[in-house]
Design a protein around this motif. Sequence first.
Motif, PDB file in Angstrom:
ATOM      1  N   PRO A  89      31.976  39.939  40.339  1.00 33.23           N
ATOM      2  CA  PRO A  89      32.998  40.372  41.297  1.00 33.23           C
ATOM      3  C   PRO A  89      32.926  39.541  42.576  1.00 33.23           C
ATOM      4  O   PRO A  89      31.859  39.341  43.149  1.00 33.23           O
ATOM      5  N   GLY A  90      34.074  39.014  42.989  1.00 35.07           N
ATOM      6  CA  GLY A  90      34.113  38.170  44.180  1.00 35.07           C
ATOM      7  C   GLY A  90      33.768  36.721  43.922  1.00 35.07           C
ATOM      8  O   GLY A  90      33.793  35.910  44.851  1.00 35.07           O
ATOM      9  N   CYS A  91      33.449  36.389  42.691  1.00 31.29           N
ATOM     10  CA  CYS A  91      33.082  35.003  42.341  1.00 31.29           C
ATOM     11  C   CYS A  91      33.947  34.533  41.175  1.00 31.29           C
ATOM     12  O   CYS A  91      33.444  34.014  40.171  1.00 31.29           O
ATOM     13  N   GLU A  92      35.257  34.737  41.290  1.00 33.37           N
ATOM     14  CA  GLU A  92      36.179  34.431  40.205  1.00 33.37           C
ATOM     15  C   GLU A  92      36.351  32.927  40.005  1.00 33.37           C
ATOM     16  O   GLU A  92      36.017  32.122  40.867  1.00 33.37           O
ATOM     17  N   ALA A  93      36.921  32.576  38.865  1.00 30.77           N
ATOM     18  CA  ALA A  93      37.053  31.172  38.463  1.00 30.77           C
ATOM     19  C   ALA A  93      37.874  30.347  39.442  1.00 30.77           C
ATOM     20  O   ALA A  93      37.584  29.174  39.681  1.00 30.77           O
TER      21      ALA A  93
ATOM     22  N   SER B 108      31.163  29.325  51.175  1.00 36.65           N
ATOM     23  CA  SER B 108      31.877  30.567  51.434  1.00 36.65           C
ATOM     24  C   SER B 108      32.323  31.252  50.147  1.00 36.65           C
ATOM     25  O   SER B 108      32.491  32.471  50.126  1.00 36.65           O
ATOM     26  N   GLU B 109      32.544  30.506  49.082  1.00 38.19           N
ATOM     27  CA  GLU B 109      32.972  31.110  47.823  1.00 38.19           C
ATOM     28  C   GLU B 109      32.566  30.206  46.668  1.00 38.19           C
ATOM     29  O   GLU B 109      32.345  29.008  46.841  1.00 38.19           O
ATOM     30  N   ARG B 110      32.525  30.795  45.464  1.00 40.85           N
ATOM     31  CA  ARG B 110      32.067  30.037  44.304  1.00 40.85           C
ATOM     32  C   ARG B 110      32.499  30.764  43.043  1.00 40.85           C
ATOM     33  O   ARG B 110      32.938  31.914  43.085  1.00 40.85           O
ATOM     34  N   TRP B 111      32.345  30.087  41.885  1.00 44.06           N
ATOM     35  CA  TRP B 111      32.415  30.783  40.611  1.00 44.06           C
ATOM     36  C   TRP B 111      30.991  31.021  40.144  1.00 44.06           C
ATOM     37  O   TRP B 111      30.131  30.134  40.229  1.00 44.06           O
ATOM     38  N   CYS B 112      30.734  32.217  39.633  1.00 44.95           N
ATOM     39  CA  CYS B 112      29.427  32.538  39.060  1.00 44.95           C
ATOM     40  C   CYS B 112      29.648  33.408  37.832  1.00 44.95           C
ATOM     41  O   CYS B 112      30.459  34.351  37.865  1.00 44.95           O
TER      42      CYS B 112
END
Length: 208
Positions: A87-91, A104-108
């Motif tokens: 959650p919060g690490c969308e593609a 600040s943001e990433r995919w995981c």
Amino acid sequence: MLVRSAKVSGVIVLQAESDGLKSAEVEIVSKAVEAAQVPGVSQIPPKAIAVYEADEMRLFSPPSSRYWEKWNDIAIDKPAQASSSLPGCEANHATSGIADDRYSERWCAGTNELPQWWKVDLEGHYELDGTKIYWESDNTLYDYLVEVSSDDVLWKTVAARKQTGQDEGVDEFHESAIRYVRVVVKNVSKGLPGFYVVKVFGKVMPSI
């Protein structure tokens, strides 16, 4: 590099600077030598024990030229999907294209099941020159594939590598009429697969 000094003892100071890297300074203490110095020939016998502090220092090669930074990233703001996401690490976070603000943001991946995949739709057919992945962890080794496709059905592997977040390398390849790019993470040394940004370098297909 050749450092030329006089026949008297002293201190030689070497300084190194480069954009994006921490500067470094090394002091070499020299001793007076009466024997002639022959350029291009080692002055310390191969089996001799190191006498000077500099002889025991571990040196490293400078990073390769980042020529790819001038290439066009065609994946910016393009839609992306993944096999799973936290959650919060969308593609879609990985197609911002802003490597400087990547923390600040990433995919995981949402689970530790392997393999995990991430895919971007370029929404058109392009000639590709390569990809650059900004991995999440500097201390994790990522074993991965880069695959390309024109129809999201048949896939071709164009790169198979192992990298950490510290690696500066780019996956360089040349493919035409490509619309989809997929990163398949086969294994990680620890944690979950994840990256901040994936850059896809390419240009629009020439009209026929």
